[in-house]
Scaffold this motif. Structure first.
Motif, PDB file in Angstrom:
ATOM      1  N   LEU A   1       0.829  -1.207   0.000  1.00  0.00           N
ATOM      2  CA  LEU A   1       0.000   0.000   0.000  1.00  0.00           C
ATOM      3  C   LEU A   1       0.860   1.251   0.000  1.00  0.00           C
ATOM      4  O   LEU A   1       0.557   2.232  -0.698  1.00  0.00           O
ATOM      5  N   GLY A   2       1.926   1.226   0.800  1.00  0.00           N
ATOM      6  CA  GLY A   2       2.802   2.391   0.851  1.00  0.00           C
ATOM      7  C   GLY A   2       3.401   2.705  -0.499  1.00  0.00           C
ATOM      8  O   GLY A   2       3.565   3.879  -0.859  1.00  0.00           O
ATOM      9  N   ASP A   3       3.693   1.671  -1.271  1.00  0.00           N
ATOM     10  CA  ASP A   3       4.325   1.869  -2.588  1.00  0.00           C
ATOM     11  C   ASP A   3       3.308   2.124  -3.695  1.00  0.00           C
ATOM     12  O   ASP A   3       3.585   2.878  -4.627  1.00  0.00           O
ATOM     13  N   GLU A   4       2.120   1.476  -3.609  1.00  0.00           N
ATOM     14  CA  GLU A   4       1.195   1.520  -4.748  1.00  0.00           C
ATOM     15  C   GLU A   4      -0.230   1.948  -4.417  1.00  0.00           C
ATOM     16  O   GLU A   4      -0.996   2.302  -5.311  1.00  0.00           O
ATOM     17  N   GLY A   5      -0.618   1.893  -3.158  1.00  0.00           N
ATOM     18  CA  GLY A   5      -2.011   2.179  -2.815  1.00  0.00           C
ATOM     19  C   GLY A   5      -2.345   3.650  -2.800  1.00  0.00           C
ATOM     20  O   GLY A   5      -1.471   4.508  -2.650  1.00  0.00           O
TER      21      GLY A   5
ATOM     22  N   ARG B   1       3.841  10.473  -1.803  1.00  0.00           N
ATOM     23  CA  ARG B   1       3.516  10.234  -3.223  1.00  0.00           C
ATOM     24  C   ARG B   1       2.376  11.129  -3.689  1.00  0.00           C
ATOM     25  O   ARG B   1       2.293  11.501  -4.863  1.00  0.00           O
ATOM     26  N   ASP B   2       1.503  11.501  -2.741  1.00  0.00           N
ATOM     27  CA  ASP B   2       0.353  12.341  -3.087  1.00  0.00           C
ATOM     28  C   ASP B   2       0.671  13.834  -2.969  1.00  0.00           C
ATOM     29  O   ASP B   2      -0.205  14.678  -3.141  1.00  0.00           O
ATOM     30  N   GLY B   3       1.951  14.136  -2.641  1.00  0.00           N
ATOM     31  CA  GLY B   3       2.367  15.529  -2.558  1.00  0.00           C
ATOM     32  C   GLY B   3       1.893  16.236  -1.306  1.00  0.00           C
ATOM     33  O   GLY B   3       1.830  17.468  -1.268  1.00  0.00           O
TER      34      GLY B   3
ATOM     35  N   GLU C   1      15.995   4.077  10.597  1.00  0.00           N
ATOM     36  CA  GLU C   1      16.660   4.312   9.302  1.00  0.00           C
ATOM     37  C   GLU C   1      15.661   4.258   8.152  1.00  0.00           C
ATOM     38  O   GLU C   1      15.767   5.035   7.191  1.00  0.00           O
ATOM     39  N   ASP C   2      14.686   3.336   8.216  1.00  0.00           N
ATOM     40  CA  ASP C   2      13.670   3.255   7.153  1.00  0.00           C
ATOM     41  C   ASP C   2      12.847   4.541   7.109  1.00  0.00           C
ATOM     42  O   ASP C   2      12.500   5.025   6.020  1.00  0.00           O
ATOM     43  N   THR C   3      12.517   5.075   8.281  1.00  0.00           N
ATOM     44  CA  THR C   3      11.745   6.327   8.341  1.00  0.00           C
ATOM     45  C   THR C   3      12.534   7.440   7.631  1.00  0.00           C
ATOM     46  O   THR C   3      11.957   8.213   6.836  1.00  0.00           O
ATOM     47  N   LYS C   4      13.819   7.507   7.915  1.00  0.00           N
ATOM     48  CA  LYS C   4      14.651   8.567   7.311  1.00  0.00           C
ATOM     49  C   LYS C   4      14.731   8.415   5.795  1.00  0.00           C
ATOM     50  O   LYS C   4      14.705   9.404   5.051  1.00  0.00           O
TER      51      LYS C   4
ATOM     52  N   ALA D   1      13.401  11.063   3.043  1.00  0.00           N
ATOM     53  CA  ALA D   1      14.318  11.567   2.007  1.00  0.00           C
ATOM     54  C   ALA D   1      13.642  11.650   0.656  1.00  0.00           C
ATOM     55  O   ALA D   1      14.016  12.452  -0.211  1.00  0.00           O
ATOM     56  N   MET D   2      12.605  10.781   0.471  1.00  0.00           N
ATOM     57  CA  MET D   2      11.842  10.812  -0.795  1.00  0.00           C
ATOM     58  C   MET D   2      11.166  12.182  -0.969  1.00  0.00           C
ATOM     59  O   MET D   2      10.980  12.667  -2.090  1.00  0.00           O
TER      60      MET D   2
END
Length: 494
Positions: free
Chosen positions: A426-430, A462-464, A483-486, A490-491
């Protein structure tokens, strides 16, 4: 597992105060016919009793005793205790040690051994007989109070209240329940030394104690001794316990011999014995015997209940006979039995776990279309099936259905592996709405976690959308950035 289940069912029947009998349906308006349909075990029956009296009806003690026995048989202990206490309070009869023993046992089941102890202490000396002493011992044993059980036993010995096998059976049950199986045979020896003849249950506990220790020779000796006792009438239950231990030991021929002996002792009025044998033959992988016994059960028993269908379907699923299971499911649908989702759920889970989540989902959708309740567990297992096939979107849809299931299932928790995979996807595509709705539903059944926030962060970025408030919520929930949160954040700056 099977032996423990079979053995525990036997334990509940141990002792005078725990023996039940079957009752026939009553069509005319009687006190019993008014109380019996009050199916919820916690529903008060006091109002019904008072109303019955207010309408000018008489109440016979024998009928109240029958109601108590029937409620106990149905495990409606709170209601049974209410009737017993009401009968005592109204002074409808002078309670004998037998009535006191029944009430003491019910108090132990409903309120615990301390309340039972208090009731016992208040009894008159003439009511403190072997029956009431035995009932209190049973309460201690049931709650695994080792010191109290053994101390109470010593008092019973001093008073000469150990003349029946029931007391010894209780102590053997205590050692069984706490896993000290080696002590069971010592109690059996003491019983014989004191010239108390073991009954069926005594031998069954002893046989079980040998079996769980993998002492099959000892088990066979105990069984052979039992078979030679003139006062013992051999029962299907004992041979079924023996068969189960042979199955575990891989001794198929001996297991089948024991199963045949068990079948010869079956009670045609009750399907319980057939159900146990069906389960055991399924453990042996013997489809032919499973089907034969199912046919025999339907022929000789006056009726078969939902529990019988559950056992048969579990056996067929274990045998990978899903087409046969669907036939039995169709029988159940045509039987007129009340709806119980556990029954179709067995086949649904069977299909999902055999790599056929599509068929399982179709069954769930069919039930939904018919207005039948489904459970989160069923949808959750199908979601797992889809995930194992790499179909994350389908897993997501099924997990959503699980989370919104109309059937109450407070203890259900979703599979964390499935939830984690869905959140990652979901985080990547939902869509942002999908992520927010899913996380909101998840929070009603499991604690909020970092994976939920990561999915929300990814979707918002992703939705700005800005994520400042989301990070504040994350901090408020005491979830630190890792580290994953950071990397995710960064995205936002790239």
């Amino acid at each position: 597992m099977y032996s423990a289940k079979l053995f525990s069912e036997s334990v509940t029947r141990n002792g005078l105060i725990s023996r039940f009998y079957y009752t026939n349906r009553v069509n005319k308006n009687t006190l019993y016919s008014r109380i019996s349909p009050l199916g919820s075990p916690e529903k008060s029956v006091g109002a019904e009793l008072e109303d019955w009296l207010k309408n000018g009806n008489s109440i016979r003690v024998a009928e109240l005793q029958r109601i108590i026995r029937d409620l106990r048989k149905r495990k409606r202990f709170t209601q049974a205790l209410e009737v017993s206490e009401w009968m005592n309070k109204k002074g409808l009869c002078a309670f004998s040690p037998t009535e006191h023993a029944v009430q003491l046992d019910l108090i132990g089941k409903v309120r615990g051994f301390l309340s039972a102890e208090s009731y016992f202490d208040k009894l008159k000396d003439q009511d403190k007989t072997e029956k009431t002493f035995g009932a209190l011992l049973n309460c201690y044993v049931r709650q695994r109070q080792i010191d109290k059980s053994l101390s109470h036993l010593q008092k019973m010995k001093e008073l000469g209240f150990v003349s029946s096998p029931l007391t010894y059976n209780d102590i053997m049950c205590l050692y069984t329940n706490i896993g000290q199986h080696e002590k069971v045979t010592d109690v059996m020896k003491e019983m014989k030394l004191n010239k108390v003849s073991p009954d069926n249950f005594s031998y069954r506990i002893c046989i079980n104690s040998y079996g769980v220790r993998s002492d099959l020779e000892g088990m066979e000796r105990a069984l052979a001794e039992m078979e030679t006792q003139p006062h013992i009438k051999m029962d299907w239950n004992t041979y079924a316990v023996v068969a189960n231990f042979y199955i575990k030991a891989g001794l198929t021929k001996k297991a089948i011999d024991a199963l045949k002996k068990s079948e010869q002792k079956l009670d045609n009025k009750d399907g319980t014995g057939y159900d146990h044998l069906i389960s055991l033959y399924a453990s042996l992988g013997n489809k032919a015997e499973v089907l034969r016994l199912w046919g025999a059960e339907k022929d000789v028993c006056k009726r078969y209940l939902n529990k019988d269908f559950i056992v048969m379907l579990q056996a067929l699923v274990k045998l990978d006979e899903l087409e046969e299971a669907e036939k039995v499911l169709k029988e159940w649908e045509l039987s007129g039995s009340c709806y119980d989702f556990r029954i179709p759920n067995i086949v649904i889970i069977g299909y999902a776990e055999k790599g056929l989540p599509e068929k399982a989902e179709a069954m769930l959708e069919d039930l939904t279309e018919k207005g039948k309740a489904t459970s989160p567990n069923g949808w959750g297992v199908v979601a797992t099936g889809y995930l194992d096939k790499g179909q994350v979107r389908k897993a997501f849809e099924c997990m959503k259905a699980a989370l919104s299931s109309t059937m109450e299932n407070k203890g259900w928790k979703p599979n964390l592996r499935v939830v984690t995979s869905i959140l990652d996807w979901l985080g990547d595509e939902g869509s942002l709405n999908d992520v927010e709705d899913f996380v909101s539903s998840l929070r009603t059944v499991i604690p909020v976690g970092r994976k939920m926030y990561h999915a929300l962060l990814k979707a918002n970025i992703r939705d700005g959308k800005r994520v400042d408030k989301l990070l504040d919520r994350m901090k408020a929930d005491k979830i630190d950035e890792d580290e994953d949160t950071k990397r995710i954040l960064a995205m936002d700056s790239s």
